[in-house]
Design a protein around this motif. Structure first.
Motif, PDB file in Angstrom:
ATOM      1  N   TYR A 227       0.802  -1.219   0.000  1.00  0.00           N
ATOM      2  CA  TYR A 227       0.000   0.000   0.000  1.00  0.00           C
ATOM      3  C   TYR A 227       0.836   1.269   0.000  1.00  0.00           C
ATOM      4  N   GLY A 228       2.182   1.164   0.079  1.00  0.00           N
ATOM      5  CA  GLY A 228       2.981   2.374   0.069  1.00  0.00           C
ATOM      6  C   GLY A 228       4.454   2.113   0.312  1.00  0.00           C
ATOM      7  N   PRO A 229       5.310   3.083  -0.024  1.00  0.00           N
ATOM      8  CA  PRO A 229       6.750   2.943   0.228  1.00  0.00           C
ATOM      9  C   PRO A 229       7.048   3.098   1.715  1.00  0.00           C
ATOM     10  N   LYS A 230       8.260   2.702   2.103  1.00  0.00           N
ATOM     11  CA  LYS A 230       8.583   2.738   3.525  1.00  0.00           C
ATOM     12  C   LYS A 230      10.079   2.891   3.737  1.00  0.00           C
ATOM     13  N   ILE A 231      10.406   3.348   4.937  1.00  0.00           N
ATOM     14  CA  ILE A 231      11.785   3.350   5.411  1.00  0.00           C
ATOM     15  C   ILE A 231      11.941   2.154   6.337  1.00  0.00           C
ATOM     16  N   ASP A 232      12.880   1.295   6.021  1.00  0.00           N
ATOM     17  CA  ASP A 232      13.186   0.147   6.869  1.00  0.00           C
ATOM     18  C   ASP A 232      14.490   0.412   7.603  1.00  0.00           C
ATOM     19  N   VAL A 233      14.491   0.165   8.899  1.00  0.00           N
ATOM     20  CA  VAL A 233      15.710   0.288   9.689  1.00  0.00           C
ATOM     21  C   VAL A 233      16.294  -1.109   9.840  1.00  0.00           C
ATOM     22  N   GLN A 234      17.430  -1.325   9.194  1.00  0.00           N
ATOM     23  CA  GLN A 234      18.031  -2.645   9.130  1.00  0.00           C
ATOM     24  C   GLN A 234      19.090  -2.816  10.220  1.00  0.00           C
ATOM     25  N   VAL A 235      19.039  -3.952  10.899  1.00  0.00           N
ATOM     26  CA  VAL A 235      20.053  -4.285  11.901  1.00  0.00           C
ATOM     27  C   VAL A 235      20.639  -5.641  11.549  1.00  0.00           C
ATOM     28  N   GLY A 240      25.619 -12.190  11.493  1.00  0.00           N
ATOM     29  CA  GLY A 240      25.739 -11.445  10.251  1.00  0.00           C
ATOM     30  C   GLY A 240      24.478 -11.404   9.427  1.00  0.00           C
ATOM     31  N   ARG A 241      23.374 -11.878   9.960  1.00  0.00           N
ATOM     32  CA  ARG A 241      22.117 -11.860   9.220  1.00  0.00           C
ATOM     33  C   ARG A 241      21.436 -10.516   9.421  1.00  0.00           C
ATOM     34  N   GLU A 242      20.956  -9.945   8.333  1.00  0.00           N
ATOM     35  CA  GLU A 242      20.293  -8.643   8.398  1.00  0.00           C
ATOM     36  C   GLU A 242      18.784  -8.836   8.448  1.00  0.00           C
ATOM     37  N   GLU A 243      18.137  -8.029   9.273  1.00  0.00           N
ATOM     38  CA  GLU A 243      16.683  -8.049   9.300  1.00  0.00           C
ATOM     39  C   GLU A 243      16.149  -6.663   9.612  1.00  0.00           C
ATOM     40  N   THR A 244      14.888  -6.467   9.247  1.00  0.00           N
ATOM     41  CA  THR A 244      14.226  -5.194   9.498  1.00  0.00           C
ATOM     42  C   THR A 244      13.705  -5.180  10.927  1.00  0.00           C
ATOM     43  N   LEU A 245      14.023  -4.118  11.660  1.00  0.00           N
ATOM     44  CA  LEU A 245      13.516  -3.997  13.020  1.00  0.00           C
ATOM     45  C   LEU A 245      12.385  -2.975  13.081  1.00  0.00           C
ATOM     46  N   SER A 246      12.644  -1.743  12.645  1.00  0.00           N
ATOM     47  CA  SER A 246      11.632  -0.686  12.704  1.00  0.00           C
ATOM     48  C   SER A 246      11.287  -0.226  11.285  1.00  0.00           C
ATOM     49  N   THR A 247      10.088   0.324  11.123  1.00  0.00           N
ATOM     50  CA  THR A 247       9.672   0.817   9.815  1.00  0.00           C
ATOM     51  C   THR A 247       8.878   2.112   9.965  1.00  0.00           C
ATOM     52  N   VAL A 248       8.913   2.921   8.908  1.00  0.00           N
ATOM     53  CA  VAL A 248       8.031   4.088   8.770  1.00  0.00           C
ATOM     54  C   VAL A 248       7.473   4.041   7.360  1.00  0.00           C
ATOM     55  N   GLN A 249       6.151   4.074   7.241  1.00  0.00           N
ATOM     56  CA  GLN A 249       5.510   3.879   5.943  1.00  0.00           C
ATOM     57  C   GLN A 249       4.519   5.008   5.676  1.00  0.00           C
ATOM     58  N   VAL A 250       4.438   5.428   4.419  1.00  0.00           N
ATOM     59  CA  VAL A 250       3.486   6.461   4.007  1.00  0.00           C
ATOM     60  C   VAL A 250       2.427   5.800   3.138  1.00  0.00           C
ATOM     61  N   ASP A 251       1.167   6.005   3.504  1.00  0.00           N
ATOM     62  CA  ASP A 251       0.062   5.259   2.902  1.00  0.00           C
ATOM     63  C   ASP A 251      -1.101   6.198   2.578  1.00  0.00           C
ATOM     64  N   SER A 252      -1.397   6.347   1.298  1.00  0.00           N
ATOM     65  CA  SER A 252      -2.588   7.095   0.875  1.00  0.00           C
ATOM     66  C   SER A 252      -3.718   6.161   0.484  1.00  0.00           C
ATOM     67  N   ASN A 253      -3.414   4.869   0.406  1.00  0.00           N
ATOM     68  CA  ASN A 253      -4.385   3.922  -0.129  1.00  0.00           C
ATOM     69  C   ASN A 253      -5.437   3.474   0.872  1.00  0.00           C
ATOM     70  N   GLN A 254      -5.031   3.167   2.104  1.00  0.00           N
ATOM     71  CA  GLN A 254      -6.050   2.754   3.067  1.00  0.00           C
ATOM     72  C   GLN A 254      -7.009   3.896   3.414  1.00  0.00           C
ATOM     73  N   PRO A 255      -6.517   5.140   3.603  1.00  0.00           N
ATOM     74  CA  PRO A 255      -7.490   6.226   3.800  1.00  0.00           C
ATOM     75  C   PRO A 255      -8.493   6.334   2.654  1.00  0.00           C
ATOM     76  N   GLU A 256      -8.033   6.073   1.450  1.00  0.00           N
ATOM     77  CA  GLU A 256      -8.937   6.134   0.303  1.00  0.00           C
ATOM     78  C   GLU A 256      -9.906   4.968   0.306  1.00  0.00           C
ATOM     79  N   ARG A 257      -9.414   3.782   0.551  1.00  0.00           N
ATOM     80  CA  ARG A 257     -10.259   2.588   0.540  1.00  0.00           C
ATOM     81  C   ARG A 257     -11.334   2.629   1.624  1.00  0.00           C
ATOM     82  N   PHE A 258     -11.007   3.238   2.752  1.00  0.00           N
ATOM     83  CA  PHE A 258     -11.976   3.303   3.846  1.00  0.00           C
ATOM     84  C   PHE A 258     -12.748   4.622   3.866  1.00  0.00           C
TER      85      PHE A 258
END
Length: 409
Positions: A227-235, A240-258
């Motif tokens: 539903y939208g692009p995001k910033i992933d904070v990778q740790v 040595g395995r990388e994974e996403t811990l925190s995210t920030v996402q911008v979403d115009s689609n759910q407000p529209e759908r609802f």
């Protein structure tokens, strides 16, 4: 001890799993519940500090809620089977955001009300295959520190910056090192909601927030949410395995759908933008990372037993219980251990990763003091009991990462 979080967590009696409950559904044992409760309290404090208001929503909803949000079309294969009750179909939620749209929609809003920030540490469910489950890192129920900001388009960049600042502050407190910031955008062949203009705008807003914060980042095509692009904070974990811990996402689609709206300064209805924020990730994944990075030696404010009081002999047991009661009354987690020899009790305190050991013998009882040490560190100090209470309270309240009490700091 093997620093793998699953080994550490079980050895320290933090969590376990049983066949009767099922794989991927960990039981938080009493000491583990202390760690999780402290992390939840920290998450709530940070949410409130950034202007969020707390809400509670159900862990299930009608299937049509997730059809409308787009989750059913995208994730139904990873969701738990629907449950039909009274002719209506219900499912366990894979995400909190559809529920939060309904909280926003429950009351009318003016442009002056925005941003409306809602926070919930809620349970979500994923139908993970048994072969990929492990410890706390891959589970079937996650408890996510989640927040959603419903804002005007001109407020989006500031809301993303607010989220990024909160994430960086939390990582500094927890001692988590950011591997990299990743701007996750659409990729070829993916199924995404919304039109090109919505995506271009959202991506530009995320870039602006990252640039304003002075953060270097990498662009990752194909890693966006549907539903939208995001910033992933990778740790990166200890292997040595990388994974996403925190995210920030911008979403115009759910407000529209609802059909979400607010009344603008012109008196007309306008569509808000929804900024999703996962500040500390799930309690399960965060705990796994903290256990592995510290080999189970958590900072004092997170440690289940902050002080283990050890009377040297039977004649010191009464003063030991009094000290433990004084510490407990001051908000310090203290236990009295009178079993076995003093060396064996000290050794167990080291193995259990207790924050401090407080020994009471003849000299300490006579002087109204206590001999304090930090297991695993060379720190030693003899302190008046009142001074011990004060220093411990400061260390816990300040959420210091280092053991400071016994070192005299």
């Amino acid at each position: 001890m093997d620093p793998d979080h699953s080994t550490v967590g079980r050895a320290l009696d933090l969590f376990d799993t049983t066949p009767a409950v099922g794989a991927g559904l960990p039981l938080w044992l009493p000491d583990g519940a202390v760690v999780r409760a402290e992390l939840e309290r920290f998450a709530l404090e940070q949410a409130l500090a950034s202007g969020c208001r707390r809400v509670y929503t159900p862990v299930l909803a009608k299937r049509e809620l997730f059809e409308r949000s787009g989750h059913w079309d995208k994730f139904s294969a990873d969701m738990w089977p629907e449950m039909v009750v009274g002719g209506e179909s219900f499912v366990l939620r894979p995400a909190n955001c559809p529920h939060h749209t309904q909280v926003f929609a429950a009351r009318p809003h003016s442009h002056r009300d925005l941003p409306v920030r809602l926070a919930e540490l809620g349970a979500m469910f994923r139908s993970e295959l048994s072969g990929v489950l492990g410890g706390l890192s891959r589970v079937r129920q996650i408890n996510l520190d989640d927040a959603h900001s419903f804002c005007r388009p001109d407020q989006v960049v500031a809301e993303v910056r607010l989220a990024l600042d909160a994430i960086r502050h939390c990582y500094a407190v927890l001692g988590i090192e950011v591997g990299r910031f990743r701007l996750s955008v659409r990729g070829p062949g993916g199924r995404y909601l919304g039109d090109d203009e919505q995506w271009r705008t959202a991506e530009a807003q995320l870039r602006e927030a990252l640039d304003d914060a002075g953060l270097a980042y990498e662009v990752a095509p194909g890693e966006a949410a549907f539903y939208g692009p995001k910033i992933d904070v990778q740790v990166t974990d200890r292997r040595g395995r990388e994974e996403t811990l925190s995210t920030v996402q911008v979403d115009s689609n759910q407000p529209e759908r609802f059909g979400l709206t607010y009344v603008g300064a012109d008196g007309r209805k306008h569509r808000p933008v929804m900024v999703h924020r996962g500040l500390l990730s799930s309690m399960e994944r965060l705990t796994a990372i903290l256990l592995e990075s510290s080999a189970g030696r958590l900072p004092t404010w997170l440690t289940p037993v902050q002080v283990r009081v050890l009377p040297v002999g039977e004649q010191h047991a009464g003063p030991g219980r009094e000290l433990a009661a004084e510490l407990t009354a001051a908000g310090i987690r203290a236990v009295v251990d009178e079993r076995g020899s003093l060396p064996s009790r000290v050794r167990e305190a080291h193995e259990r990763r207790d924050a401090y050991v407080a020994v009471l013998g003849d000299a300490e009882v006579a002087a109204g003091s206590v001999a304090v040490s930090a297991p695993g560190l060379p720190s030693r100090a003899v302190l008046p009991r009142a001074e011990l209470r004060r220093r411990l309270a400061e260390e816990v309240t300040d959420r210091r990462r280092e053991r400071a009490v016994a070192a005299g700091r």
